[in-house]
Design an enzyme around this catalytic site. Structure first.
Site, short mmCIF file in Angstrom:
data_model
loop_
_atom_site.label_atom_id
_atom_site.label_comp_id
_atom_site.label_asym_id
_atom_site.label_seq_id
_atom_site.Cartn_x
_atom_site.Cartn_y
_atom_site.Cartn_z
CG ASP A 209 -2.03 1.00 1.16
OD1 ASP A 209 -2.05 1.78 0.20
OD2 ASP A 209 -2.88 1.00 2.07
CG ASP B 231 -3.50 3.83 -3.42
OD1 ASP B 231 -4.32 3.00 -3.85
OD2 ASP B 231 -3.75 4.63 -2.51
CD GLU B 232 -5.60 -0.89 -1.49
OE1 GLU B 232 -5.27 -1.66 -0.57
OE2 GLU B 232 -6.63 -0.20 -1.47
#
Length: 382
Positions: A11, A105-106
């Site tokens: 993350d 983003d993850e």
């Protein structure tokens, strides 16, 4: 859980805001809010300096400005965020092909077997984080665990810029004291219901059998039973196919339906561009509207032949406005366009067997011709 599985959840820390701070040294160490300014804007991301004031993603921009008067507002630049996300993805691919992105983003990574021959999943996570730091000048937190459920909780445990590992023999002790709100799917309403029953922690949940939980909470009760015991059999799914691609826009002022033609055209163009990366084609066009009173209206149309261009997608979406009741002359604060129901090009569309099966979709045979550009009464976008 599947025996021997090793999952890493990566993350990126305050991703959009961190990219802005990386690219503009003047922003480093300062409270940065990624959002357009305006009465209807919402926060896309906030740096950790801004979070200290209570600023959070999805918060109204005006609220963020009140909470942090000295915040620096930066309009989002998704082209740069996508580039940074793709660079991180290339680092993941050095270690495994089993990558399931959740957003820019993850992502989940299955490193049960890894390409680099590192002895443990922890070493893989350390190597990934270090390379992200060195090559991208960004930080990422990571969680390592025997399954996806636990890995996601672990990645949040030592944010920002942290690494946390849950070994198989530590699962029960780790979960026991956690608040029930840490379980995926347990929102504030469900958490309140559980607390009213005296179920404040995961340990409290573990005292109930599957039958009792199912009786109280239906199918989700069975899921609660498993998660409270750290059980999650869901595999990392590489190359997950998008179920829907959509774009929406919130307006500075409430506007009548007839003024939305240009907005819908622009949204359709963005959806069309985004859909080009999908190997399948979408056959359902969706028009989403939100009134000034915050009522959501969704109209959709499933086509025998998918749109062939952004112009046709826009025209179909605009045509769906005919199914919106404007007798009370409502004003709208948001519009969205979506494309869903993705299938392979040679796959036959499966239409509902019963009229009530898809409430928003009208009879396809009678509607497709009406929704095509040039049909009588169809408004031309200008």
């Amino acid at each position: 859980m599947v025996a021997g599985r090793k999952i890493v959840h990566v993350d990126m820390d305050a991703f959009y805001a961190s990219v802005e701070q990386r690219d503009d040294p003047a922003l480093r160490g300062r409270p940065v809010v990624v959002a357009w300014r305006g009465r209807r804007s919402v926060v896309c991301a906030a740096s950790y300096e801004a979070r200290k004031f209570g600023v959070r993603s999805a918060m109204a921009a005006l609220t963020a400005e009140r909470m942090c008067p000295h915040a620096i507002f930066v309009p989002p630049d998704f082209t740069r965020y996508r580039a940074a996300s793709q660079a991180a993805r290339r680092i993941f691919e050095e270690h495994t092909d089993l990558i399931e992105p959740l957003s820019l983003d993850e992502a989940y990574l299955d490193v049960t077997e890894n390409k680099t021959g590192l002895a443990t999943a922890t070493r893989v996570a350390k190597a990934i984080r270090e390379k992200i730091r060195q090559e991208l000048n960004l930080t990422a937190s990571a969680g390592v665990a025997p399954n996806k459920f636990l890995a996601k909780i672990a990645s949040d445990w030592r944010k920002p810029d942290g690494l946390f590992v849950i070994q198989p023999d530590e699962v029960e002790a780790f979960l026991e004291p956690l608040p029930v709100g840490r379980i995926p799917g347990v929102g504030k309403v469900m958490e309140t219901r559980l607390r009213q029953l005296g179920l404040a922690t995961v340990g409290d949940l573990r005292r109930l059998g599957p039958g009792e939980l199912e009786e109280r909470f239906g199918k989700y009760g069975a899921r609660l039973y498993e998660l409270s015991r750290g059980i999650d059999h869901n595999p990392v799914v590489a190359g997950r196919i998008s179920k829907q691609i959509s774009k929406e826009d919130t307006f500075e002022r409430d506007v009548p339906l007839e003024e939305l033609g240009e907005v819908i055209r622009e949204l359709a163009e963005k959806v069309w561009k985004a859909s080009k990366g999908n190997e399948r084609i979408g056959r359902t066009v969706v028009l989403k509207l939100k009134t000034s009173e915050f009522a959501n209206l969704t109209r959709s149309l499933t086509l025998s032949q998918p749109p062939s261009s952004s112009e046709e997608l826009a025209a179909i979406a605009w045509g769906l406005r005919e199914r919106v009741d404007v007798s009370a002359r409502p004003l709208f604060r948001l519009a969205g366009v979506g494309l869903s129901n993705f299938r392979d090009e040679d796959e036959e569309p499966q239409f509902p067997l019963f009229p009530g099966q898809a409430a928003e979709d009208e009879d396809v045979s009678s509607q497709v011709s009406e929704a095509r550009p040039g049909a009588p009464g169809f408004a031309t976008l200008r």
